[in-house]
Write a protein that holds these residues in place. Structure first.
Motif, PDB file in Angstrom:
ATOM      1  N   MET A 132       7.517 -14.365   6.688  1.00 25.24           N
ATOM      2  CA  MET A 132       6.780 -13.708   6.403  1.00 25.24           C
ATOM      3  C   MET A 132       5.186 -13.939   6.015  1.00 25.24           C
ATOM      4  O   MET A 132       5.030 -14.586   5.169  1.00 25.24           O
ATOM      5  N   SER A 133       4.659 -13.126   7.569  1.00 21.51           N
ATOM      6  CA  SER A 133       3.040 -13.658   6.412  1.00 21.51           C
ATOM      7  C   SER A 133       2.201 -12.527   5.447  1.00 21.51           C
ATOM      8  O   SER A 133       3.080 -11.384   5.668  1.00 21.51           O
ATOM      9  N   ALA A 134       1.243 -12.844   4.902  1.00 17.60           N
ATOM     10  CA  ALA A 134       1.104 -12.184   3.613  1.00 17.60           C
ATOM     11  C   ALA A 134       0.322 -10.608   4.557  1.00 17.60           C
ATOM     12  O   ALA A 134       0.457 -10.240   3.484  1.00 17.60           O
ATOM     13  N   ALA A 135       0.093 -11.033   5.558  1.00 16.92           N
ATOM     14  CA  ALA A 135      -0.627  -9.842   5.886  1.00 16.92           C
ATOM     15  C   ALA A 135       0.615  -8.118   5.732  1.00 16.92           C
ATOM     16  O   ALA A 135       0.985  -7.628   5.967  1.00 16.92           O
ATOM     17  N   ASP A 136       2.420  -8.771   6.101  1.00 15.60           N
ATOM     18  CA  ASP A 136       3.168  -8.002   6.726  1.00 15.60           C
ATOM     19  C   ASP A 136       4.229  -7.533   5.168  1.00 15.60           C
ATOM     20  O   ASP A 136       5.200  -6.967   5.002  1.00 15.60           O
ATOM     21  N   GLU A 137       3.652  -8.293   3.975  1.00 17.37           N
ATOM     22  CA  GLU A 137       3.971  -8.942   2.553  1.00 17.37           C
ATOM     23  C   GLU A 137       3.815  -6.702   1.915  1.00 17.37           C
ATOM     24  O   GLU A 137       2.360  -5.512   2.642  1.00 17.37           O
ATOM     25  N   ILE A 138       5.121  -6.365   1.483  1.00 16.84           N
ATOM     26  CA  ILE A 138       4.926  -4.648   1.679  1.00 16.84           C
ATOM     27  C   ILE A 138       4.198  -3.769   0.348  1.00 16.84           C
ATOM     28  O   ILE A 138       4.751  -5.226  -0.593  1.00 16.84           O
ATOM     29  N   LEU A 139       3.518  -2.905  -0.019  1.00 16.23           N
ATOM     30  CA  LEU A 139       2.793  -2.991  -0.896  1.00 16.23           C
ATOM     31  C   LEU A 139       3.006  -1.531  -1.552  1.00 16.23           C
ATOM     32  O   LEU A 139       3.551  -0.437  -1.073  1.00 16.23           O
ATOM     33  N   ASP A 140       3.028  -1.162  -3.369  1.00 21.42           N
ATOM     34  CA  ASP A 140       3.417  -0.247  -3.236  1.00 21.42           C
ATOM     35  C   ASP A 140       1.354   0.547  -2.690  1.00 21.42           C
ATOM     36  O   ASP A 140       0.478   0.130  -3.263  1.00 21.42           O
ATOM     37  N   ILE A 141       1.400   1.743  -2.300  1.00 22.11           N
ATOM     38  CA  ILE A 141      -0.328   2.236  -2.218  1.00 22.11           C
ATOM     39  C   ILE A 141       0.335   3.562  -3.291  1.00 22.11           C
ATOM     40  O   ILE A 141       0.998   4.634  -3.906  1.00 22.11           O
ATOM     41  N   VAL A 142      -1.329   4.138  -4.687  1.00 22.53           N
ATOM     42  CA  VAL A 142      -1.527   4.044  -5.711  1.00 22.53           C
ATOM     43  C   VAL A 142      -1.961   5.295  -5.279  1.00 22.53           C
ATOM     44  O   VAL A 142      -3.351   5.028  -5.061  1.00 22.53           O
ATOM     45  N   ASP A 143      -2.098   6.237  -6.146  1.00 21.04           N
ATOM     46  CA  ASP A 143      -3.278   7.513  -6.364  1.00 21.04           C
ATOM     47  C   ASP A 143      -4.180   6.801  -6.715  1.00 21.04           C
ATOM     48  O   ASP A 143      -4.156   5.804  -7.925  1.00 21.04           O
ATOM     49  N   GLU A 144      -5.274   8.313  -7.939  1.00 21.61           N
ATOM     50  CA  GLU A 144      -6.122   7.403  -8.531  1.00 21.61           C
ATOM     51  C   GLU A 144      -5.815   6.885 -10.419  1.00 21.61           C
ATOM     52  O   GLU A 144      -6.354   6.735 -11.226  1.00 21.61           O
ATOM     53  N   ASN A 145      -4.975   7.401 -10.029  1.00 21.22           N
ATOM     54  CA  ASN A 145      -3.672   7.461 -11.441  1.00 21.22           C
ATOM     55  C   ASN A 145      -2.854   6.049 -11.789  1.00 21.22           C
ATOM     56  O   ASN A 145      -1.839   6.183 -12.273  1.00 21.22           O
ATOM     57  N   ASP A 146      -2.379   5.512 -10.945  1.00 19.74           N
ATOM     58  CA  ASP A 146      -1.918   4.772 -10.210  1.00 19.74           C
ATOM     59  C   ASP A 146      -0.341   4.743 -10.439  1.00 19.74           C
ATOM     60  O   ASP A 146       0.526   4.525 -10.996  1.00 19.74           O
ATOM     61  N   GLN A 147      -0.188   5.998  -9.908  1.00 20.19           N
ATOM     62  CA  GLN A 147       1.138   6.734  -9.756  1.00 20.19           C
ATOM     63  C   GLN A 147       1.525   6.481  -7.939  1.00 20.19           C
ATOM     64  O   GLN A 147      -0.012   6.463  -7.374  1.00 20.19           O
ATOM     65  N   VAL A 148       2.569   5.765  -7.341  1.00 14.25           N
ATOM     66  CA  VAL A 148       2.853   5.169  -6.609  1.00 14.25           C
ATOM     67  C   VAL A 148       3.306   6.485  -5.311  1.00 14.25           C
ATOM     68  O   VAL A 148       3.620   7.461  -5.830  1.00 14.25           O
ATOM     69  N   ILE A 149       2.168   6.464  -4.180  1.00 20.22           N
ATOM     70  CA  ILE A 149       2.376   7.514  -3.663  1.00 20.22           C
ATOM     71  C   ILE A 149       3.065   7.158  -2.087  1.00 20.22           C
ATOM     72  O   ILE A 149       3.214   7.962  -1.173  1.00 20.22           O
ATOM     73  N   GLY A 150       3.177   6.034  -1.759  1.00 24.97           N
ATOM     74  CA  GLY A 150       4.009   4.746  -0.492  1.00 24.97           C
ATOM     75  C   GLY A 150       3.252   4.574   0.052  1.00 24.97           C
ATOM     76  O   GLY A 150       3.708   3.474  -1.768  1.00 24.97           O
ATOM     77  N   GLN A 151       3.702   3.132   0.611  1.00 20.41           N
ATOM     78  CA  GLN A 151       3.647   1.450  -0.042  1.00 20.41           C
ATOM     79  C   GLN A 151       3.171   1.348   2.504  1.00 20.41           C
ATOM     80  O   GLN A 151       3.388   2.413   3.137  1.00 20.41           O
ATOM     81  N   SER A 152       3.105   0.683   1.953  1.00 22.54           N
ATOM     82  CA  SER A 152       2.328   0.037   3.254  1.00 22.54           C
ATOM     83  C   SER A 152       2.579  -1.722   4.219  1.00 22.54           C
ATOM     84  O   SER A 152       2.431  -2.214   2.601  1.00 22.54           O
ATOM     85  N   PRO A 153       2.172  -2.243   4.823  1.00 22.98           N
ATOM     86  CA  PRO A 153       2.210  -4.021   4.788  1.00 22.98           C
ATOM     87  C   PRO A 153       0.397  -3.972   4.392  1.00 22.98           C
ATOM     88  O   PRO A 153      -0.484  -3.248   4.483  1.00 22.98           O
ATOM     89  N   ARG A 154       0.802  -5.246   3.775  1.00 22.56           N
ATOM     90  CA  ARG A 154      -0.992  -5.226   3.298  1.00 22.56           C
ATOM     91  C   ARG A 154      -1.773  -5.169   4.375  1.00 22.56           C
ATOM     92  O   ARG A 154      -3.129  -5.177   3.609  1.00 22.56           O
ATOM     93  N   GLY A 155      -1.634  -6.178   5.297  1.00 26.75           N
ATOM     94  CA  GLY A 155      -3.196  -5.784   6.051  1.00 26.75           C
ATOM     95  C   GLY A 155      -2.935  -4.740   6.807  1.00 26.75           C
ATOM     96  O   GLY A 155      -4.339  -4.610   6.325  1.00 26.75           O
ATOM     97  N   GLU A 156      -2.511  -3.630   6.375  1.00 25.34           N
ATOM     98  CA  GLU A 156      -2.821  -2.499   6.996  1.00 25.34           C
ATOM     99  C   GLU A 156      -3.835  -2.017   5.710  1.00 25.34           C
ATOM    100  O   GLU A 156      -4.250  -0.757   5.469  1.00 25.34           O
ATOM    101  N   ALA A 157      -2.796  -2.070   4.330  1.00 28.51           N
ATOM    102  CA  ALA A 157      -3.831  -1.536   3.211  1.00 28.51           C
ATOM    103  C   ALA A 157      -5.218  -2.564   3.129  1.00 28.51           C
ATOM    104  O   ALA A 157      -5.545  -1.246   2.613  1.00 28.51           O
ATOM    105  N   TYR A 158      -5.236  -3.144   3.651  1.00 29.55           N
ATOM    106  CA  TYR A 158      -6.763  -3.405   3.571  1.00 29.55           C
ATOM    107  C   TYR A 158      -7.432  -2.657   4.529  1.00 29.55           C
ATOM    108  O   TYR A 158      -8.623  -2.806   4.303  1.00 29.55           O
ATOM    109  N   ALA A 159      -6.432  -2.763   5.877  1.00 25.49           N
ATOM    110  CA  ALA A 159      -8.323  -2.547   6.450  1.00 25.49           C
ATOM    111  C   ALA A 159      -8.545  -0.728   6.866  1.00 25.49           C
ATOM    112  O   ALA A 159      -8.859  -0.774   7.500  1.00 25.49           O
TER     113      ALA A 159
END
Length: 176
Positions: free
Chosen positions: A1-28
């Motif tokens: 798996m490439s770094a861009a495909d790594e799955i990250l937790d997406i968080v809100d302004e209070n650092d609470q998890v609200i979803g997940q996304s591949p790293r490349g998409e989260a950056y983009a």
């Protein structure tokens, strides 16, 4: 798996998890996620400094005074800090990094913002940094790092963490 495909937790302004996304998409898309910054010092209390490789997804070829990276989906900050420190320094058996503080970094650009947990660790082991992550490295005394701040181009989030860490330590000194 490439770094861009790594799955990250997406968080809100209070650092609470609200979803997940591949790293490349989260950056983009500038989605808020989590990162760790670990300040590594050797037995002589010198700071590990490195220049990132030109192939890095974010801030290629810039200097950094932290090792670290993104926190994977479902991973704790503490787990990510130890994993990232061992990976980037190329060591095993590192002591667990000590948590210092957390802040919300805002890139002020399309890259968005990320929760940033700052740690410190003593690394008395010989380092063998990952060639795909680190183009150059050395342990430098604090005064040399301070001199280089105006000479080298530093990763902006690492520079923000460094300035906050200096203020954090100064406040600790004043409280004594």
């Amino acid at each position: 798996m490439s770094a861009a495909d790594e799955i990250l937790d997406i968080v809100d302004e209070n650092d609470q998890v609200i979803g997940q996304s591949p790293r490349g998409e989260a950056y983009a898309r500038g989605l808020r996620h989590r990162c760790v910054f670990i300040q590594a010092r050797d037995a002589a209390d010198r700071l590990f400094v490195h220049r990132r490789t030109p192939t890095k997804l974010v801030f290629p070829s810039l200097y950094d005074m932290f090792v670290g990276g993104v926190v994977g989906a479902g991973e704790s900050y503490d787990e990510a800090a130890l994993r990232e420190a061992e990976e980037e320094l190329g060591v095993t058996g590192l002591p667990r990094p000590s948590f210092l503080f957390k802040f919300l970094y805002d890139s002020g650009a399309a890259a968005g913002s990320w929760w940033s947990a700052v740690y410190e660790v003593r690394c008395d082991l010989p380092v063998r940094p990952q060639a795909e992550e680190v183009a150059w490295h050395d342990f430098l005394p604090d005064d040399e790092v301070e001199r280089r701040l105006g000479e080298w181009e530093w990763v902006p989030d690492g520079l923000a963490a460094y300035e906050r860490l200096k203020a954090h330590r100064a406040a600790g000194q004043r409280a004594r």
